[in-house]
Design a protein around this motif. Structure first.
Motif, PDB file in Angstrom:
ATOM      1  N   LEU A  58       0.980  -1.376  -0.023  1.00 53.04           N
ATOM      2  CA  LEU A  58       0.027   0.042   0.181  1.00 53.04           C
ATOM      3  C   LEU A  58       0.912   1.220   0.100  1.00 53.04           C
ATOM      4  N   GLN A  59       1.883   1.271   0.770  1.00 54.06           N
ATOM      5  CA  GLN A  59       2.939   2.434   0.658  1.00 54.06           C
ATOM      6  C   GLN A  59       3.519   2.785  -0.630  1.00 54.06           C
ATOM      7  N   LYS A  60       3.875   1.452  -1.196  1.00 54.98           N
ATOM      8  CA  LYS A  60       4.486   1.791  -2.292  1.00 54.98           C
ATOM      9  C   LYS A  60       3.455   2.031  -3.649  1.00 54.98           C
ATOM     10  N   ASN A  61       2.166   1.768  -3.504  1.00 57.10           N
ATOM     11  CA  ASN A  61       1.184   2.165  -4.244  1.00 57.10           C
ATOM     12  C   ASN A  61       1.120   3.732  -4.183  1.00 57.10           C
ATOM     13  N   ARG A  62       0.920   4.119  -2.907  1.00 57.19           N
ATOM     14  CA  ARG A  62       0.740   5.483  -2.495  1.00 57.19           C
ATOM     15  C   ARG A  62       1.893   6.283  -3.017  1.00 57.19           C
ATOM     16  N   ARG A  63       3.151   5.791  -2.847  1.00 54.59           N
ATOM     17  CA  ARG A  63       4.418   6.562  -3.502  1.00 54.59           C
ATOM     18  C   ARG A  63       4.314   6.732  -5.108  1.00 54.59           C
TER      19      ARG A  63
END
Length: 156
Positions: A58-63
């Motif tokens: 999820l963090q990677k997708n947000r970034r």
């Protein structure tokens, strides 16, 4: 419910009690992956590891998600030709990066009596920017400034 084992293999359609027993025998947790499927899908996994990997994804997708920024460029009514060209080149860079740009034409003092000049400047700016521009918010007067929002149609 359809149960998937820790190694990704299908264990088949089991009752809830059988699925929980299979997870306990493996020393892992039973996690419902898709409740909307028919039958619901559950997976036998280590919950801590599964949750950690899910949060990282999820963090990677947000970034990686491109934020739709709104940049602003302010103009005075008595701006010179070269100054307009410099500001328009910056606006073009913003538009090429996928941002929307808010153009503000600020009027001071007696300039407020000549609002039509602000609309003329707005039209001049749009003409110089070219055909690849879409106006998201039409020019409108609010207080002492004329504002409008534009975006590029090349990136759309």
């Amino acid at each position: 419910m359809r149960v998937i084992g820790e190694d990704g293999s299908q264990l088949g359609v089991l009752s809830k009690a059988e699925a929980i027993r299979a997870a306990q025998e493996a020393g892992l947790d039973l996690v419902e992956v898709s409740s909307s499927a028919n039958p619901p899908v559950a997976k036998i996994v280590d919950w801590g590891k599964y949750n950690y990997q899910r949060e990282k994804q999820l963090q990677k997708n947000r970034r990686n998600a491109k934020s739709n920024e709104l940049k602003e460029m302010r103009f005075g009514l008595k701006i010179g030709g070269h100054d307009i060209d410099v500001k328009l080149s910056k606006i073009c860079k913003f538009l090429d990066n996928g941002s929307k740009v808010k153009l503000s034409i600020v009027l001071r003092g007696r300039e407020l009596a000549h609002k039509e000049l602000a609309f003329e400047l707005a039209d001049k700016l749009l003409d110089k920017l070219g055909q690849d521009i879409a106006v998201d918010q039409q020019p409108q007067f609010a207080g002492k400034q004329l504002t409008m929002v534009i975006r590029s149609t090349k990136n759309a």
